[in-house]
Design a protein around this motif. Structure first.
Motif, mmCIF file in Angstrom:
data_model
loop_
_atom_site.group_PDB
_atom_site.id
_atom_site.type_symbol
_atom_site.label_atom_id
_atom_site.label_comp_id
_atom_site.label_asym_id
_atom_site.label_seq_id
_atom_site.Cartn_x
_atom_site.Cartn_y
_atom_site.Cartn_z
ATOM 1 N N VAL A 75 0.842 -1.186 0.000
ATOM 2 C CA VAL A 75 0.000 0.000 0.000
ATOM 3 C C VAL A 75 0.883 1.243 0.000
ATOM 4 O O VAL A 75 1.811 1.352 0.796
ATOM 5 C CB VAL A 75 -0.934 0.007 1.230
ATOM 6 C CG1 VAL A 75 -1.659 1.339 1.362
ATOM 7 C CG2 VAL A 75 -1.932 -1.134 1.137
ATOM 8 N N ILE A 76 0.602 2.158 -0.914
ATOM 9 C CA ILE A 76 1.291 3.449 -0.940
ATOM 10 C C ILE A 76 0.515 4.455 -0.104
ATOM 11 O O ILE A 76 1.079 5.171 0.712
ATOM 12 C CB ILE A 76 1.448 3.967 -2.386
ATOM 13 C CG1 ILE A 76 2.343 3.027 -3.189
ATOM 14 C CG2 ILE A 76 2.010 5.379 -2.385
ATOM 15 C CD1 ILE A 76 2.440 3.386 -4.655
ATOM 16 N N VAL A 87 -12.341 9.692 -12.302
ATOM 17 C CA VAL A 87 -11.576 8.442 -12.384
ATOM 18 C C VAL A 87 -10.249 8.679 -13.101
ATOM 19 O O VAL A 87 -9.205 8.161 -12.678
ATOM 20 C CB VAL A 87 -12.388 7.322 -13.082
ATOM 21 C CG1 VAL A 87 -11.506 6.120 -13.398
ATOM 22 C CG2 VAL A 87 -13.550 6.895 -12.208
ATOM 23 N N GLN A 88 -10.258 9.462 -14.179
ATOM 24 C CA GLN A 88 -9.014 9.765 -14.885
ATOM 25 C C GLN A 88 -8.044 10.524 -13.982
ATOM 26 O O GLN A 88 -6.852 10.238 -13.961
ATOM 27 C CB GLN A 88 -9.294 10.566 -16.162
ATOM 28 C CG GLN A 88 -8.043 10.816 -16.987
ATOM 29 C CD GLN A 88 -7.368 9.530 -17.433
ATOM 30 O OE1 GLN A 88 -7.981 8.704 -18.083
ATOM 31 N NE2 GLN A 88 -6.108 9.345 -17.066
ATOM 32 N N ARG A 89 -8.553 11.455 -13.214
ATOM 33 C CA ARG A 89 -7.701 12.206 -12.284
ATOM 34 C C ARG A 89 -7.182 11.318 -11.162
ATOM 35 O O ARG A 89 -6.048 11.466 -10.709
ATOM 36 C CB ARG A 89 -8.445 13.420 -11.741
ATOM 37 C CG ARG A 89 -8.645 14.464 -12.815
ATOM 38 C CD ARG A 89 -9.329 15.695 -12.319
ATOM 39 N NE ARG A 89 -9.461 16.642 -13.421
ATOM 40 C CZ ARG A 89 -10.208 17.722 -13.382
ATOM 41 N NH1 ARG A 89 -10.891 18.022 -12.284
ATOM 42 N NH2 ARG A 89 -10.273 18.525 -14.427
ATOM 43 N N LEU A 90 -8.020 10.388 -10.711
ATOM 44 C CA LEU A 90 -7.582 9.403 -9.715
ATOM 45 C C LEU A 90 -6.394 8.619 -10.257
ATOM 46 O O LEU A 90 -5.366 8.470 -9.585
ATOM 47 C CB LEU A 90 -8.741 8.460 -9.376
ATOM 48 C CG LEU A 90 -8.403 7.251 -8.516
ATOM 49 C CD1 LEU A 90 -8.372 7.644 -7.054
ATOM 50 C CD2 LEU A 90 -9.404 6.138 -8.748
ATOM 51 N N LYS A 138 -0.574 7.435 -10.416
ATOM 52 C CA LYS A 138 0.675 7.254 -11.168
ATOM 53 C C LYS A 138 1.751 8.220 -10.687
ATOM 54 O O LYS A 138 2.922 7.855 -10.611
ATOM 55 C CB LYS A 138 0.416 7.431 -12.663
ATOM 56 C CG LYS A 138 -0.328 6.249 -13.273
ATOM 57 C CD LYS A 138 -0.604 6.481 -14.751
ATOM 58 C CE LYS A 138 -1.293 5.290 -15.384
ATOM 59 N NZ LYS A 138 -1.622 5.533 -16.799
ATOM 60 N N LYS A 139 1.364 9.448 -10.339
ATOM 61 C CA LYS A 139 2.328 10.418 -9.804
ATOM 62 C C LYS A 139 2.930 9.932 -8.489
ATOM 63 O O LYS A 139 4.056 10.285 -8.147
ATOM 64 C CB LYS A 139 1.663 11.774 -9.597
ATOM 65 C CG LYS A 139 1.384 12.519 -10.884
ATOM 66 C CD LYS A 139 0.661 13.829 -10.601
ATOM 67 C CE LYS A 139 0.192 14.478 -11.885
ATOM 68 N NZ LYS A 139 -0.653 15.654 -11.647
ATOM 69 N N THR A 170 -7.255 3.350 -2.689
ATOM 70 C CA THR A 170 -5.941 3.091 -2.132
ATOM 71 C C THR A 170 -4.966 2.787 -3.252
ATOM 72 O O THR A 170 -5.161 1.823 -3.995
ATOM 73 C CB THR A 170 -5.993 1.910 -1.140
ATOM 74 O OG1 THR A 170 -6.964 2.205 -0.120
ATOM 75 C CG2 THR A 170 -4.650 1.653 -0.502
ATOM 76 N N ALA A 171 -3.918 3.603 -3.359
ATOM 77 C CA ALA A 171 -2.881 3.392 -4.369
ATOM 78 C C ALA A 171 -1.950 2.277 -3.896
ATOM 79 O O ALA A 171 -1.559 2.243 -2.726
ATOM 80 C CB ALA A 171 -2.089 4.679 -4.574
ATOM 81 N N VAL A 172 -1.609 1.351 -4.805
ATOM 82 C CA VAL A 172 -0.741 0.224 -4.455
ATOM 83 C C VAL A 172 0.379 0.066 -5.475
ATOM 84 O O VAL A 172 0.257 0.464 -6.634
ATOM 85 C CB VAL A 172 -1.535 -1.093 -4.330
ATOM 86 C CG1 VAL A 172 -2.575 -0.994 -3.232
ATOM 87 C CG2 VAL A 172 -2.185 -1.478 -5.646
ATOM 88 N N LYS A 173 1.484 -0.545 -5.019
ATOM 89 C CA LYS A 173 2.651 -0.829 -5.856
ATOM 90 C C LYS A 173 2.878 -2.339 -5.827
ATOM 91 O O LYS A 173 2.945 -2.943 -4.784
ATOM 92 C CB LYS A 173 3.871 -0.092 -5.309
ATOM 93 C CG LYS A 173 5.146 -0.290 -6.068
ATOM 94 C CD LYS A 173 5.165 0.630 -7.244
ATOM 95 C CE LYS A 173 6.495 0.540 -7.968
ATOM 96 N NZ LYS A 173 6.428 1.078 -9.292
#
Length: 112
Positions: free
Chosen positions: A25-26, A70-73, A78-79, A107-110
């Motif tokens: 999780v990022i 969604v596109q902004r999400l 990605k940033k 939740t952004a994940v890697k």
């Protein structure tokens, strides 16, 4: 399970797990937009309010706002260096009489 796939295989899903993927999780990530109703939409909505039924211009506006959020999400994730977003949700609300705000969040994940 809803999965939204971008052209570069970036996954946005409403579920907590992506089958076959392990990840760290990022953090939380958002995509926001606020849309205003134009004069033509307001006139049409006023007339439709008299006879009832779906106000298709408003529905179209909200659909566009959802797609933008969604596109902004995705862009924001990605940033952050994310490979995907899990647990994506939407929230929306009115701002005054003629503006609508839509937020996509998750939740952004890697990937490991």
């Amino acid at each position: 399970m809803e999965i939204i796939m971008a052209s570069d295989n970036f996954i946005i899903t409403t579920t907590e797990h992506i089958p076959g993927k392990e990840y760290d999780v990022i953090g939380e990530v958002f995509g926001l937009t606020t849309q205003s109703k134009n004069v033509v939409r307001n006139i049409g909505a006023g007339l439709k309010n008299i006879v009832g039924g779906e106000i298709k211009d408003y529905t179209k506006m909200l659909d566009e706002a959802r797609n933008i959020s969604v596109q902004r999400l995705e862009d924001n994730a990605k940033k952050m260096g994310a490979d995907a977003v899990v647990m994506m949700r939407f929230d929306s609300g009115s701002i005054g009489a003629d503006m609508q705000s839509v937020a996509a969040y998750g939740t952004a994940v890697k990937y490991k």
